[in-house]
Motif scaffolding. Sequence first.
Motif, mmCIF file in Angstrom:
data_model
loop_
_atom_site.group_PDB
_atom_site.id
_atom_site.type_symbol
_atom_site.label_atom_id
_atom_site.label_comp_id
_atom_site.label_asym_id
_atom_site.label_seq_id
_atom_site.Cartn_x
_atom_site.Cartn_y
_atom_site.Cartn_z
ATOM 1 N N LYS A 1154 23.909 77.099 86.709
ATOM 2 C CA LYS A 1154 24.318 77.823 85.514
ATOM 3 C C LYS A 1154 25.682 77.374 85.081
ATOM 4 O O LYS A 1154 26.344 76.607 85.741
ATOM 5 N N ALA A 1175 14.952 78.808 90.306
ATOM 6 C CA ALA A 1175 16.177 78.821 89.513
ATOM 7 C C ALA A 1175 16.678 77.401 89.346
ATOM 8 O O ALA A 1175 17.114 76.997 88.276
ATOM 9 N N ILE A 1178 14.574 75.588 86.784
ATOM 10 C CA ILE A 1178 14.870 76.005 85.418
ATOM 11 C C ILE A 1178 16.194 75.396 85.005
ATOM 12 O O ILE A 1178 16.396 74.978 83.887
ATOM 13 N N ALA A 1179 17.097 75.366 85.969
ATOM 14 C CA ALA A 1179 18.431 74.880 85.631
ATOM 15 C C ALA A 1179 18.440 73.372 85.468
ATOM 16 O O ALA A 1179 19.466 72.779 85.266
ATOM 17 N N LYS A 1468 21.843 76.795 77.483
ATOM 18 C CA LYS A 1468 22.039 77.766 78.552
ATOM 19 C C LYS A 1468 23.354 78.472 78.484
ATOM 20 O O LYS A 1468 23.457 79.639 78.755
ATOM 21 N N GLU A 1557 15.306 80.305 80.365
ATOM 22 C CA GLU A 1557 16.495 80.744 81.103
ATOM 23 C C GLU A 1557 17.102 81.984 80.437
ATOM 24 O O GLU A 1557 17.454 82.954 81.085
ATOM 25 N N SER A 1568 9.767 84.646 79.508
ATOM 26 C CA SER A 1568 10.268 83.463 80.194
ATOM 27 C C SER A 1568 9.073 82.639 80.700
ATOM 28 O O SER A 1568 9.018 81.417 80.533
#
Length: 2003
Positions: A1154, A1175, A1178-1179, A1468, A1557, A1568
Amino acid sequence: SAEIRKHFGGNHGLHHSRTNSNASATVWLTPQTYDAVEPLDLEEFFMSQLKSGDSALMQEFGDFPDDDLKVEQVEKECRTIRHSVPEDGVELDPHVRDCIKSYTQPWLVVSRRCQGDGWSVYSERTGLHKLLRKQTFESDFQPENQEKTVKSPTLATLTDDSGHTLTSSDFNLRCLTPDKRVEGLLAFSSHEELDRLNQETRQGNRHPELFALYPPPDEEDTVEIRPVPDCPREHIGERVMIRCQFEIEIEPIFATMALYDLKEKKKISENFYCDLNSEQFKNFLKNHTDHIDPSSTAKSAIFSITYPSTDIYLVIKIEKVLQQGEISDCVDPYVTLRECDSGKNKDKIEKLRNQADSFCQRLGRYRMPFAWATVNIMEVISSATLERDITDSENTKGGEGDRLSDEDLLKSLTEMKKPQKRIKTIPGTIKLDMSPVNDTPTSCLSTELIPLKPVAEKSTRLIKEVLEFPSSEVYVPHNIYRNLLYVYPQRLNFVNRLTSARNITIKIQFMSGEDPGSAMCVIFGKSSGPEFLSEVYTPVTYHNKSPDFYEEVKIALPARLTERHHLLFTFFHISCQQKQNQSGSCETLIGYSWLPILNIDRLQTGQYCLPIILERLPVNYSLHTPEKLPLQVPPVKWMEGHKGLFNLEIQAVSSVHTQDNHLERFFTLCHALEGGVTFPVRIREEKIPENKLEHELKLSIIALSSSSLEALVLSLHRVLDKLFTLIMQPMVIAGQTANLAQIAFESVVSIINSLHNSQELIRDQLGRNSLLATYLYWVFRLPDPPRDMQNPGGAVPSAESRYSTMGRATAATVGSMLLQSRIRSSSNPDIPGPHNSAEDDEVKNILSAKLHSNDLINCGNYSFYCTGPLNQFHEELALQMVVSTGVCRENAYKYAWFFFELLVKSMAQHVSQLDKYNIPRRSRFSDRFKDDITTIVSVVTAEIGTILVKQQKEVEQAEKVNISLAFFLYDLMSLMDRGFVFHLVKNYCNQMSAKSVSMPTLISMRLEFLRILCSHEHYLNLSLFFSSPASAPASPCPSISSQSSGSCSFQEQQRILALFELSPEFKQQHYLTGLLLTELSAALDMESEGYGSTVQRRSINAIYSLLCAHDLDHRCIKPEVRAKVAALYLPLVGIIIESTNYLDFTVSDSRSGKNKSGGPDDDLENVPPINQSVAMAIAGNPFNTLGRNALLSMASMQGKSIATLAADTSRHLLVCFLWVMKNADGNLIQRWTIDMPPSQLNKLLELLTICISCFEYRVCLLHVTNQSSDKLEEALLRGMGARGEMMKRVGGTDRTMGQREVLRWRKDLTQWRQTNDRQDKTKAELDQEALISGNLATESNLIVLDLLETIVQAVPLADCKDSVVGGVLKVLLHSLTCSQSTTFLSHTFSTLRALVVKFGDLLFEEEAEQCADLCQKVLQYCSSPVDENRSQACATLYLIMRYSYSNASNFSRVKMQVTMSLASLVGKSSDFQEEYLRRSLRTILAYAEEDTEMQNTQLPSQVDELLRNLNSILSDTVKMREFQEDPEMLMDLMYRIAKGYQTSPDLRLTWLQNMAEKHNNRKCYTESAMCLVHAAALVAEYLSMLEDHKYLPVGSVTFQNISPNVLEESAVSDDILSPDEDGVCSGRYFTESGLVGLLEQAAELFSNGGLYEAVNEVYKIIIPILEAHRDFRKLASTHDKLQRAFDNIIQKGHKRMFGTYFRVGFYGAKFGDLDEREFIYKEPGITHLPEISHRLENFYSQCFGDDTLVMIKDSTPVDRKQLNPNKAYIQITYVEPFFDDYEMKDRLTNFEKNFNLRRFMYTTPFTKSGRPRGELNEQYKRKTILTTMHAFPYVKTRINVIQKEEFDLTPIEVAIEDMQKKTRELAVATHREQPDAKMLQMLLQGSVGATVNQGPLEVAQVFLNEIPADPKLFRHHNKLRLCFKEFIMRCGEAVEKNKHLIASDQKEYQQELKKNYNRLRENLRPMLERKIPELYKPIIRPRLENRDSFKRLSFRRTQEENS
């Protein structure tokens, strides 16, 4: 003794085999490798095998082979300026002489020369933070322009179908100024040079000690600290200083102060006398005082209170000079004075003063009691703060003549506490200043009147210390000479006597003989007089024949008392008035009494009642007591016929007279032994001849332990000294050698046992009784050689000479008899004589064996040694321990610590007496002694084992013994042959593991044992650290040119790898290290459940604290020494790499990919419940850069059960790893990484990844305002903070004497005072903490970076270069994900650039995924607010572009990746700084323009084009920024951006992921998931173009079951884009595994969102792919997840909550293109209308202002004409999903009714008159049905409404709907499986209840009463009638059902219901039976126009058919 030892050995063997067979079911089999190996012979090694280089290295650590214990004398610290001992010149008793010697001789301390070298450094860390550089972290970085305004969104820019990306203005980059460029980006000649330059910059400014930055080791585990016992000193309680002033100015008065404890009914201090008389008054008395000593003028006293309580009172008694009259008469003038006015008073006072003068002249020597005052000391002190002095005024109480004794006083105090008691008071006041005392003030006197230190320079008013009489026992051994006697005359009874003796005083004298001149001047004086007097007079009570006395006479006893010393009492009558005929003396003699001080050599103390003799004293009276005076000639006249008339009490405070029979007897007999006594010896009444002496002495030794505890403790030091002398010295008594050693040893054991068992005495943390520990450390010294052994002069050689040179006695004085007796051990006197007692043979053998083994004599030329006593003390002691039996043996081993320390101290003294240089270590001690030691160690080990196996309760005891054994061997290392000690260690280890002890316990015992040994100051030398291979073998430097990977020989390779393993050779060579590492690896292999985790923590902490000590040891500063030390721990690296699976690095989870700002919101609040790899994916991170799951799956592949270590323990282990890596030799490490098999290398890289996460910097919240403080704490302290303060190692500083408070670190000494428990850290503390942890993070990451460089530089030599480079890149990228300092980042970017330069082709071809990651990370830093980071990132990004262009000519791919990275970054990050990024883009442009080599290529133009693209993407973010607060708008915008990229699949995918995200952060998991499903469909489309596999989904069609919306993703037409075009669809997701990854995440999210049915649909697509890949492991976990999903459906059933839907309409020009648009909003499960209304209202009123926004409260249609054009209106209505009847057939489950929804309905009630509600017959209802553009759930949470239909219901239709609903509810409630009685009754009440308004009956009466006139209504009428029929039937069922449900108390209620039901049925019957005849004719089809819509017709038809 050899026999006994064999016997022992045998016993143990038997014992073992037994225990094993009976052991419980779990027999722990210890692994073979766990046994200790045979150690090297160290002494041999040091003598013969040392290389010169090695010995030089050894010298770094001090002159190790020499002895390192020093025996030194430490002068006693004396509180007074001189010892309080009697004057010289008096011939003293041996006993007194012993006492004085024991109180004044210096301490004897054995200390280590290098003690604590490694540890003193900890204390030097205090200034550390001043030396450190502040590291800059982005997370701490505060840009200047913080105040950003939230711009109100302008909503006019959005249109729904814009086909173009939103680039508002192509912002011109060239108008910006670029950042400064990195110097010499391309200036290097070769790769080697580049590496070298990087290396040099990396090594600059590094912090040498890693551990100084790390919190110190945990205290719980620090066993290796043996606190130095406190130095023995005089006992002192809490101290209070009291100063006193009077304000009574009439006559001389005198005060006596003392403390009383009311609860204990006891006086608890001696008296302090002071008077505050003016000079005038002192003159009244000058005839009666010789002179005034300064000490008697003290006005302040220091009182000591050992046991403070609230019942302690200070009592001040006031006396005045004797005068005529009762006390009350004397008081009167004072009382009356107060009442008159002051004018008259002057005369009165003058008159009184003259009176006083006259009687002072005559009676100045006598006193009378006058008044007293009291104050509760605790109240006064506690009520005031400690700093302030307290002034307390007390009224003075008048005295009463008959209540003067202490008992009466205590009674009066008790009564005073009662409120009602009136006491006569005098108006004078006393002022007291009280203050607590901590340090002794200057010019103080001790109770013996000796000045205390510190002495004042100039003479000031003195302060006296007042002796305390503690209220209960104080257990502190005597430490100074004190010999005081207190005499308390109590009562005199002359009542029956007819004399005129009424004013009685007693003169008290201490006589040394009978003639009057022999009164000794030893009585302490009072105030304003001489210090010592020879007589005192008691105060007089006027006219009282049986007075009580309260006097205290304090006497300094002479050191030598004889039978002549006695107390003499002379009784007088004092005449107060001078009679006419009498002149001269006012005393009239009454009589005498006396008391001898000694009674049969014992001091007399206690209560006595003495008779009084009249007239004269007979000769020699003092030899007898008055009661037993023999008849005299002429006879003596006694008062009242020899009756006891005079009561008194005597108390002694003496450190010479023990006042305990047992002790006194013991000491007397001991002195008799020492000679100089005439036999028979007299003790009390008995006489002991010489031949009985031995027997009596034995009895007295046995009786010692039965003496009272207090007395024993007080004389503890002397008792032990004497007993040790007896153990050591053979005694010759009457020509016989006495056998006392054994009995003395037993007595020592029993004393030790009773001291340990006493509740009153304290122990230290090792369980040692503090008194004994103190004795051993400070007091014990080897007993003196026996008397007759000494130099001819007979003088004892001074202690000094004994320690410096051996006091060699000549043998001349030694008689042959004696010599003979002493050659025998004192333990076996009976051997040579014929009268052999019947001892068993075995003992005989032992003893005879012992006789022949005078080994020391055979040591060459040490013959002088024979003159000493043959058996050394340590030998005798060891022998006693070996041969002891029974209870004695049990206790000796239970408290083995005492004997161990005793042995060590006596051995140390022995060694220091030997001629050090001639005797090698091996020959210092006899073999016999070594055997004994071996036996003792083996027995103690056996004891420990036995306890652990049999008595689990005693585990603590076992731990204590274990620790003391370890300390014993630790000490022996410094004294004995080290090889021998290692053998003992080996025996211990193996003996312990032979016991069937559970593995964790076993490891934990051995660990503590080893920790202690390893804390030895010469541990490194003992471990032969210098013989480790600190550098790689001399092979040519592994530079790329000179060496191919094959040239290194196989053996060589194996040798290097072996260095990192715990091999037997290693264990043998580095003995202690080997053992410790063995424990560690055994602990890590253990299950970490329960106790295991503790053991793992302990084993790691042990290594950790050891390395910590090396790191901070000033002897290890040189790098070459450090490299050698690190090489000692290479096997540790192997162990850690093996244990990677166990490490816990949950610490790294808080930040994944993030945004890096670390703002408070995204750190802790909403870490979503989404698992780590998801995570990460997705990141946009590689699937398993990190994330526990990745590791778990790896670990499970290796088939090991996962047992994780706790986070802080893992950190400790990792910091050890980093330390070794930092300090080990670089070449060696490089060779190791080259030779390492690939699997091992991967583990190493994985370990480095974990290190980076573990040491991530986390103090980024310094500037955050008060967040909920616990969160803040947690964030600050995760992984930080000192675990409590450190233990203070016994520092090298004030080694010898006192100032060791409890040996803890003083708080100010350490950096790490990070009080985790405190929430209110000061700014300074936080800053300091941040500074240090910032440096720790930087340093540990740099160590990892160094290691990565080492690995990469060896790549050309390795076989699998690509995987190595990839692996290294992975770790580097991971390090960029964590919060890093600028320092680290600049080095990392240098390394990354070097990688690009050296392996560009490899990176751009093979590692496409990594390359994408690299672009993303670098871009991220391009937007950093920190300039330094930005400029480094720009340089790196430009270099990537340049090399991808020139090396691989693969620029399009990089272009694509950079574009995607930017898009994902923009999507993001919420607070993304586009201005910084723009500046970076400009900087890159500048690089391109300035790069001369590339000017003629396409590169500059390509770069230009790329940057323009990026710039336009940036413009999207500006838009997004505006809608930051309005999630729906934001999603619309992102949706549009994504739509705009329809032609660029990679970017569309990126934006879909961005949306996912965003949704995920808002906890909209379903949306999502939908984004990811769309993404997956997109991927599927392109995959199906590339390859046609049966198992792959056929484009987006396959996804219809999940959601029909997915068809949007079908590839727009083939001609737009073909997937094989370069750079397109090259992302990692456009692969089969990428597809699976996306879908798996979607499934996970659906599951989080509770849509379990969708999970199944998603897996239907995944499973064929997995099957095709034969990935059974994944299939297993997939089916497991499916099972869970289905389980959830079953369990949650009806409880599942789906979305709630609202229609939101926007009206008003202010809304721009939202005006007149209607949306359906999807909100979470249970959202009420006010919630969403409030949210929208808040947001839009912020945009437009409160007064502009209007919320429309109803749901009626909005009329534009009536709206104010300047306002904005929002209308919100609750809507429900709407289905046609045919749809309901398919939508059976709750899920189906909530999934895939496009139509929603709301109803609006109205009447024709315009009101919403009315009577039944006028109530209409409008139904509105809305259709949306897409089906819910979709990728957004709001969807446009595209169609709206309405239809109205007439009143009768409304009634039909209501009745149908009621009927349905009743039916459902009646037929439920578990009926709910309450629910049913509620419904019935509403249906059949009598008085229900608008109830069923009323409905029937309105609509069914008559047949309607309008035929159109016939059908409705009939339908309603049929509804009522069914309704009444259901009511009947319900009433019946209720009958079975009710409880007995509801019978009446049931009857009432039944009655109502029947009534209702009767009322309805006529209406229900009436049919409409017309309806039953044949049907004519009605014409359609009449109907509102076709739907309504069909709706009605089906209803009819149903009915």
